[in-house]
Structure formats: structure tokens, C-alpha cells
Design an enzyme around this catalytic site. Structure first.
Site, PDB file in Angstrom:
ATOM      1  CE1 TYR A 190      31.474  74.020   3.717  1.00 28.73           C
ATOM      2  CE2 TYR A 190      33.233  75.605   4.013  1.00 28.73           C
ATOM      3  CZ  TYR A 190      32.318  74.974   3.199  1.00 28.73           C
ATOM      4  OH  TYR A 190      32.249  75.298   1.866  1.00 28.73           O
ATOM      5  CB  CYS A 191      32.959  68.618   6.068  1.00 27.70           C
ATOM      6  SG  CYS A 191      32.771  67.919   7.694  1.00 27.70           S
ATOM      7  NE  ARG A 192      29.440  63.609   4.724  1.00 26.99           N
ATOM      8  CZ  ARG A 192      30.684  63.246   4.547  1.00 26.99           C
ATOM      9  NH1 ARG A 192      31.443  63.899   3.714  1.00 26.99           N
ATOM     10  NH2 ARG A 192      31.184  62.233   5.207  1.00 26.99           N
ATOM     11  N   GLY A 193      28.218  68.498   7.195  1.00 25.48           N
ATOM     12  CA  GLY A 193      27.248  68.610   8.273  1.00 25.48           C
ATOM     13  C   GLY A 193      27.916  68.733   9.624  1.00 25.48           C
TER      14      GLY A 193
ATOM     15  CB  CYS B 185      31.431  66.079   8.763  1.00 19.97           C
ATOM     16  SG  CYS B 185      32.832  65.671   7.723  1.00 19.97           S
TER      17      CYS B 185
END
Length: 82
Positions: A34-37, A40
Site C-alpha cells: 500500500y501507499c498513500r492512496g 498511487c
């Protein structure tokens, strides 16, 4: 971003370091990237690289902000200092 808050238990490996960090990852467990949204692309790149190397991997449907806003367990500087 990771230091300002992340999913509890998450490990930060920047995409440019992922290929050289594979030996540190468990092959016996599914890896969730996962990352910031949700838009991404780094998480998609990570899943592709991990799968190409034989790992079971998938992308979290959302990102960290959505996880936090849903009240799920996080690790933030405030929680670490409490």
C-alpha cells in the site's frame, strides 16, 4: 510519509529498494502493498515485482489515509510517545 503514520506492523521498503530487500521478506505469508492512496502506482509496481519473484502479494484496496480514517490500527508519532 512512513514516519508520520502507517498501518500498525507495516514495514517500509521504498520501491527502488524492494528488489534488493527480497531476502528480508517472508515467503510463507501474503504481502500486502500500500501507499498513500488508492491511485498511487508504487503499490502496483511492488505487487508486480513481488509476484515476479514468486511471492504471494496483493495491493490494499485503499491507502493509509483511508485505513486511518476507518479507525483501524495505526502507528503514529503520537501513539509512540503515549
Amino acid at each position: 510519509e512512513y514516519e508520520s503514520g502507517h498501518i500498525a506492523g507495516a514495514q517500509s521498503i521504498p520501491i527502488e529498494d524492494l528488489g534488493s530487500s527480497l531476502d528480508a521478506l517472508p515467503r510463507s505469508r501474503e504481502i500486502i502493498a500500500y501507499c498513500r492512496g488508492p491511485y498511487c502506482v508504487y503499490a502496483d509496481d511492488a505487487v508486480r515485482l513481488l509476484r515476479d519473484q514468486g511471492f504471494t502479494a496483493r495491493r490494499l484496496d485503499t491507502g493509509y489515509p483511508e485505513w486511518r480514517n476507518a479507525g483501524r490500527e495505526t502507528d503514529t508519532p503520537e501513539e509512540r510517545s503515549a
